[in-house]
Design a protein around this motif. Sequence first.
Motif, PDB file in Angstrom:
ATOM      1  N   VAL A 174      32.192  36.527  24.242  1.00 53.24           N
ATOM      2  CA  VAL A 174      30.429  35.823  24.175  1.00 53.24           C
ATOM      3  C   VAL A 174      29.688  37.129  23.290  1.00 53.24           C
ATOM      4  O   VAL A 174      29.742  38.143  24.007  1.00 53.24           O
ATOM      5  N   GLY A 175      29.169  36.670  23.138  1.00 51.68           N
ATOM      6  CA  GLY A 175      28.137  38.327  22.397  1.00 51.68           C
ATOM      7  C   GLY A 175      26.925  37.984  22.414  1.00 51.68           C
ATOM      8  O   GLY A 175      26.324  37.761  23.670  1.00 51.68           O
ATOM      9  N   LYS A 176      26.506  38.359  22.198  1.00 56.96           N
ATOM     10  CA  LYS A 176      25.012  38.582  21.743  1.00 56.96           C
ATOM     11  C   LYS A 176      23.827  37.434  21.998  1.00 56.96           C
ATOM     12  O   LYS A 176      24.432  36.639  21.116  1.00 56.96           O
ATOM     13  N   GLY A 177      22.896  37.303  22.730  1.00 56.98           N
ATOM     14  CA  GLY A 177      22.146  36.885  22.961  1.00 56.98           C
ATOM     15  C   GLY A 177      23.044  35.096  24.038  1.00 56.98           C
ATOM     16  O   GLY A 177      23.014  33.716  23.560  1.00 56.98           O
ATOM     17  N   ASP A 178      24.217  35.452  24.437  1.00 51.90           N
ATOM     18  CA  ASP A 178      25.557  35.085  24.822  1.00 51.90           C
ATOM     19  C   ASP A 178      25.974  33.718  24.248  1.00 51.90           C
ATOM     20  O   ASP A 178      26.835  32.423  24.724  1.00 51.90           O
TER      21      ASP A 178
END
Length: 301
Positions: A174-178
Amino acid sequence: MNQNKYQQDPNLDRFLDHLWSVQGLSDNTLSAYRTDLRHLDKFIQQQGSRLLYVEQSHIQLFIEHRFKAQPAKTSQARMLSSLRRFYQYLLSTKQISRDPTALIDSPKLGQKVPTSLTEVEVDALLSTPNEEDVIEARDKAMLELLYATGLRVTELISLTVDQISLRQGLVRVVGKGDKERLVPLGEVAVEQLESYYTKVRPQLLGDKISDVVFPSKRGQKMTRQTFWHRIKHYAMISGIHSELSPHTLRHAFATHLLNNGADLRVVQLLLGHSDLSTTQIYTHVAKARLQQLHQQHHPRG
């Protein structure tokens, strides 16, 4: 207007709430936006105006005022990015009819090539932790996973057990901005994690219950700062003198993939970059390495 009587424009909180709820930005990013926009708000009020009535000339005056003492281009670019995003939001919500930042040029920034490690240095770093020690065995598993996947440090320390499938050899990040992405683990990382799950993690947790893959000594989620100190500790022991950052192994992951022929767009997907131009910086590192090898080993290098 007297600065002591400053009253924040209500549009700032609405904009920040929008970024948090719709775009899922981190607290640190939201704090940076808030700081930049409050500076603008105060400046505009001192000019006898309000944010909704700002003209391009106001923005230019503000930038000149703000960076008179500190003219760093990176700071100017970040500030202008905050202002642009705010006025694009006001435009999209029909509170203004034109964007006062639209015609303002961003300062030209040179591309900063990220510090990476050679494959030999990575091998030295990963072999430094003592697997007989519980904490160091955990750290080794973290370092192996970091190098195998190119995760951001925040993504690594936030991993939960249900995000990793050892059977499939995949981690769901789960990265940036979900935004979610699937990244392969590789055989070495899978073996390291299997050993970690069996022998190390139960000792770390004791009678505590946690879904965090790599808990701290207290059985809680580790902080970025703690893991960063651990990386520097092992780098010092292994004799690595390069300037390190929390993302050094992420940079090494990308660079070594490109050095060994990986497609740039594949690396972009693995790193979770939304824009290919962000990934292209690693091609400079790869080219520099190839030139160095050519000079060392070619008879006419």
